[in-house]
Write a protein that holds these residues in place. Structure first.
Motif, PDB file in Angstrom:
ATOM      1  N   ALA A   1     -85.392 -40.616 -18.792  1.00  0.00           N
ATOM      2  CA  ALA A   1     -85.278 -40.207 -20.189  1.00  0.00           C
ATOM      3  C   ALA A   1     -84.537 -41.244 -21.023  1.00  0.00           C
ATOM      4  O   ALA A   1     -84.872 -41.471 -22.195  1.00  0.00           O
ATOM      5  CB  ALA A   1     -84.583 -38.849 -20.281  1.00  0.00           C
TER       6      ALA A   1
ATOM      7  N   GLY B   1     -86.422 -43.942 -23.729  1.00  0.00           N
ATOM      8  CA  GLY B   1     -85.982 -43.700 -25.097  1.00  0.00           C
ATOM      9  C   GLY B   1     -85.447 -44.926 -25.787  1.00  0.00           C
ATOM     10  O   GLY B   1     -84.825 -44.814 -26.852  1.00  0.00           O
TER      11      GLY B   1
ATOM     12  N   ASP C   1     -83.006 -43.227 -28.365  1.00  0.00           N
ATOM     13  CA  ASP C   1     -83.616 -42.078 -29.014  1.00  0.00           C
ATOM     14  C   ASP C   1     -83.942 -41.092 -27.899  1.00  0.00           C
ATOM     15  O   ASP C   1     -85.005 -41.164 -27.281  1.00  0.00           O
ATOM     16  CB  ASP C   1     -84.882 -42.513 -29.772  1.00  0.00           C
ATOM     17  N   LEU C   2     -83.007 -40.180 -27.617  1.00  0.00           N
ATOM     18  CA  LEU C   2     -83.158 -39.312 -26.456  1.00  0.00           C
ATOM     19  C   LEU C   2     -84.326 -38.344 -26.623  1.00  0.00           C
ATOM     20  O   LEU C   2     -85.021 -38.029 -25.645  1.00  0.00           O
ATOM     21  CB  LEU C   2     -81.863 -38.555 -26.188  1.00  0.00           C
ATOM     22  N   GLU C   3     -84.570 -37.878 -27.842  1.00  0.00           N
ATOM     23  CA  GLU C   3     -85.717 -36.995 -28.056  1.00  0.00           C
ATOM     24  C   GLU C   3     -87.015 -37.704 -27.675  1.00  0.00           C
ATOM     25  O   GLU C   3     -87.886 -37.138 -27.009  1.00  0.00           O
ATOM     26  CB  GLU C   3     -85.758 -36.542 -29.515  1.00  0.00           C
ATOM     27  N   LEU C   4     -87.151 -38.959 -28.099  1.00  0.00           N
ATOM     28  CA  LEU C   4     -88.321 -39.754 -27.720  1.00  0.00           C
ATOM     29  C   LEU C   4     -88.362 -39.950 -26.215  1.00  0.00           C
ATOM     30  O   LEU C   4     -89.423 -39.824 -25.581  1.00  0.00           O
ATOM     31  CB  LEU C   4     -88.274 -41.100 -28.433  1.00  0.00           C
TER      32      LEU C   4
ATOM     33  N   LEU D   1     -87.148 -38.104 -23.811  1.00  0.00           N
ATOM     34  CA  LEU D   1     -87.533 -36.880 -23.102  1.00  0.00           C
ATOM     35  C   LEU D   1     -89.024 -36.586 -23.276  1.00  0.00           C
ATOM     36  O   LEU D   1     -89.687 -36.147 -22.332  1.00  0.00           O
ATOM     37  CB  LEU D   1     -86.702 -35.710 -23.609  1.00  0.00           C
ATOM     38  N   ARG D   2     -89.535 -36.820 -24.468  1.00  0.00           N
ATOM     39  CA  ARG D   2     -90.974 -36.592 -24.675  1.00  0.00           C
ATOM     40  C   ARG D   2     -91.794 -37.518 -23.775  1.00  0.00           C
ATOM     41  O   ARG D   2     -92.779 -37.100 -23.152  1.00  0.00           O
ATOM     42  CB  ARG D   2     -91.306 -36.817 -26.148  1.00  0.00           C
TER      43      ARG D   2
ATOM     44  N   ARG E   1     -91.568 -36.458 -20.045  1.00  0.00           N
ATOM     45  CA  ARG E   1     -92.469 -35.351 -19.723  1.00  0.00           C
ATOM     46  C   ARG E   1     -93.893 -35.859 -19.509  1.00  0.00           C
ATOM     47  O   ARG E   1     -94.577 -35.470 -18.554  1.00  0.00           O
ATOM     48  CB  ARG E   1     -92.432 -34.307 -20.848  1.00  0.00           C
TER      49      ARG E   1
ATOM     50  N   SER F   1     -89.231 -25.677 -21.129  1.00  0.00           N
ATOM     51  CA  SER F   1     -88.247 -26.530 -20.461  1.00  0.00           C
ATOM     52  C   SER F   1     -88.902 -27.545 -19.548  1.00  0.00           C
ATOM     53  O   SER F   1     -90.038 -27.384 -19.097  1.00  0.00           O
ATOM     54  CB  SER F   1     -87.275 -25.670 -19.647  1.00  0.00           C
TER      55      SER F   1
ATOM     56  N   GLY G   1     -96.522 -31.394 -23.834  1.00  0.00           N
ATOM     57  CA  GLY G   1     -95.975 -30.902 -25.091  1.00  0.00           C
ATOM     58  C   GLY G   1     -97.071 -30.177 -25.844  1.00  0.00           C
ATOM     59  O   GLY G   1     -98.227 -30.146 -25.423  1.00  0.00           O
TER      60      GLY G   1
END
Length: 553
Positions: A337, A341, A360-363, A365-366, A369, A467, A535
């Motif tokens: 992650a 990111g 960019d942790l949101e990026l 994690l996406r 996944r 999750s 997602g």
């Protein structure tokens, strides 16, 4: 598991890596142990793992947290007892899980009885011949025998004091000074490891992960060598201590030894190599069974590069009849992650420097996944590193006073090392130790856990369809059930027409995978049904950094 009748289990297995210090603490001393693993076996079975790789559990002074082995036939007291290990193997087998310990053949601990004997015996002795002892260069032998560098920083040589107290010979250690390299040209070394492998096979282990599999053979002349990086000799054929052809003799003998035992015993090589063609040499007929694909793990999040790695790996390994073995993370690299990111300007390397690129942790994690679905859809086997299924990020703000990786000190405290991916697992609760240790534990976890992990525990994620944990659970159930997945029963894969920024492929029978690595939505390939997506999908489109599993039309 494989859809091919009677195929060995390891050709398709999903193997879960347990970093034993950090997985689960059964006795409350702040360090993970065998008792903790046993308590969590139902979780691992429910996740969908087929086997467990356990990092070194042998007696060790812990100069490198167990990768400096003092006794290969016992268990370190901090982790439990030999009897507990045997009971763990038996209990795992009852649950349908296999056990794969680490074996560390490149070096021992400096506390191993062989090395202590070598120090006592002196220059020219049979005992020193098991290692690489040499006189120094320059006046009085004050300089190392050559210019080789340690992977952990600094020179790869340490000088010893002889029995009379005078400075004496130097010994080779490609890692920490507490990890002297063995001399695999010495027949006693090969005989000893054959005995160790038999010892554990007789206790029921199902295979071994071979640490530094590419490092055993050394050029006996010990020549100087100019290299850009000590870990990955990608530009240097004929390297004096990495990936030498002679190492294959060792593994041919190990393969024959494993075949003496029932149940498809196996080896997986940790080998950082120049190319898929070099990797294939380790898993050619009569050699090791599988090898980690580090090219895939360290590749940029870039479609052309990933396609090149997947195609090259499958072509080279299929030519020798071996399955691919995919991996996204392990205990030596930045967590996925956090890696994904950051700007993807180059392939990642196995060492760590202070990270100055913004995260960019949101990026991340996406992308993590999507990467998970890509990996689990590829032909062959896969390894999951503990916490990967929770979406854990690298802990990059550990206080300097808690850092324990030898890289930190050997680099002059300029490289923080690997502790950030080794922080103990969060299982439940609202505050540390998050169920890692039992209630009323006498000591905190050996590395501190971030308070924000309260939202990432196994308990917090269980039952939440959005999750990371539930994504992994669904993916592993589908992978086990679908005949096209794992090794499958048709051609490895077929690339489908797609935009340049999309990886899309088919596997028979009836499966398709698409991954959008672009910054804009892309159309899904023709399909009948969406089996799983990393997602939310945008109508009939695939959003950026998203993967989908599909049934063929």
């Amino acid at each position: 598991m494989s859809a091919v009748p009677d195929a060995p289990w390891w050709r398709s297995a999903v193997i879960y890596q347990i970093y034993i210090r950090s997985f689960a603490d059964g006795n409350g001393d702040g360090v993970g142990d065998i008792a903790g693993i046993r308590q969590r076996l139902p979780y691992l079975r429910g996740l969908g793992a087929d086997a467990l790789w356990i990092t070194p559990w042998y007696p060790s002074p812990m100069a490198d947290h167990g990768y400096d082995v003092a006794d290969y036939r016992d268990i370190d007291p901090v982790y439990g007892t030999l009897r507990e290990a045997e009971e763990l193997i038996e209990e795992a087998h009852r649950l349908g899980l296999r056990i794969i310990p680490d074996i560390v053949p490149n070096h021992t601990s400096d506390r191993h009885e062989w090395f202590r004997a070598a120090l006592a015996a002196g220059p020219g002795s049979r005992e020193r011949a098991r290692y690489h002892f040499r006189p120094g260069r320059g006046p009085g032998g004050a300089l190392p025998p050559n210019n080789w560098a340690s992977v952990f920083g600094g020179p790869a040589w340490t000088r010893v004091a002889e029995a009379d107290g005078r400075p004496g010979e130097w010994y080779l250690h490609l890692f920490a000074p507490g990890q002297p390299d063995l001399n695999w040209d010495h027949p006693e070394v090969a005989a000893e490891f054959a005995s160790v492998l038999r010892f554990w096979f007789e206790r029921g282990v199902d295979g071994f992960r071979v640490d530094v599999a590419h490092g055993l053979a050394k050029d006996g002349r010990l020549p100087d060598f100019a290299e850009d990086h000590p870990v990955a000799p990608r530009a240097h054929p004929g390297h004096p201590h990495w990936d030498r052809d002679e190492v294959q003799r060792v593994y041919r003998e190990w393969r024959k030894l494993a075949e003496e035992f029932p149940g498809d015993r196996m080896f997986v090589a940790e080998a950082s190599l120049r190319s898929p063609a070099r990797l294939a040499r380790y898993v050619a007929p009569g050699g090791l069974h599988t090898a980690f694909n580090f090219d895939f793990m360290l590749s940029r999040w870039e479609p052309r590069r990933l396609r090149e790695v997947v195609s090259g790996t499958l072509a080279e390994l299929s030519a020798v009849g071996a399955p691919a073995t995919w991996v996204l993370s392990n205990h030596d690299v930045l967590r996925a992650a956090s890696r994904l990111g950051r700007p993807q300007t180059r392939d990642w390397v196995l060492t760590r420097s202070p990270t100055d690129a913004p995260l960019d942790l949101e990026l991340g994690l996406r992308r993590a996944r999507a990467a998970a679905l890509l990996m689990l859809a590829l032909p062959g086997g896969a390894y999951l590193y503990q916490g990967e299924e929770l979406g854990l990020a690298e802990v990059e703000d550990l206080p300097e006073e808690v850092l324990q990786d030898p890289v930190w000190e050997r680099s002059g405290r300029t490289v923080r090392g690997r502790d950030g991916c080794r922080v103990p697992m969060p299982w439940s609760g609202q505050e540390p130790p998050f169920g890692f240790s039992p209630p009323g534990a006498c000591a905190p976890p050996w590395l501190p856990q971030p308070p924000a992990w309260k939202d990432l525990t196994v308990a917090a994620q269980s039952g939440d369809p959005a999750s990371m944990l539930e994504l992994y659970r669904r993916a592993l159930r589908l992978r086990r059930a679908h005949p096209a997945l794992g090794e499958g029963d048709g051609p490895a894969l077929e690339w489908l027409p797609s935009a340049p920024e999309v990886l899309a492929f088919a596997r028979r029978p009836g499966f398709r995978c698409a991954v959008n690595l672009s910054g804009r939505p892309q159309p899904l390939p023709p399909h009948r049904e969406v089996l799983l997506a990393s997602g939310p999908l945008d109508g009939g489109g695939l959003p950026p950094d998203t993967a989908a599993w599909l049934t063929a039309p």
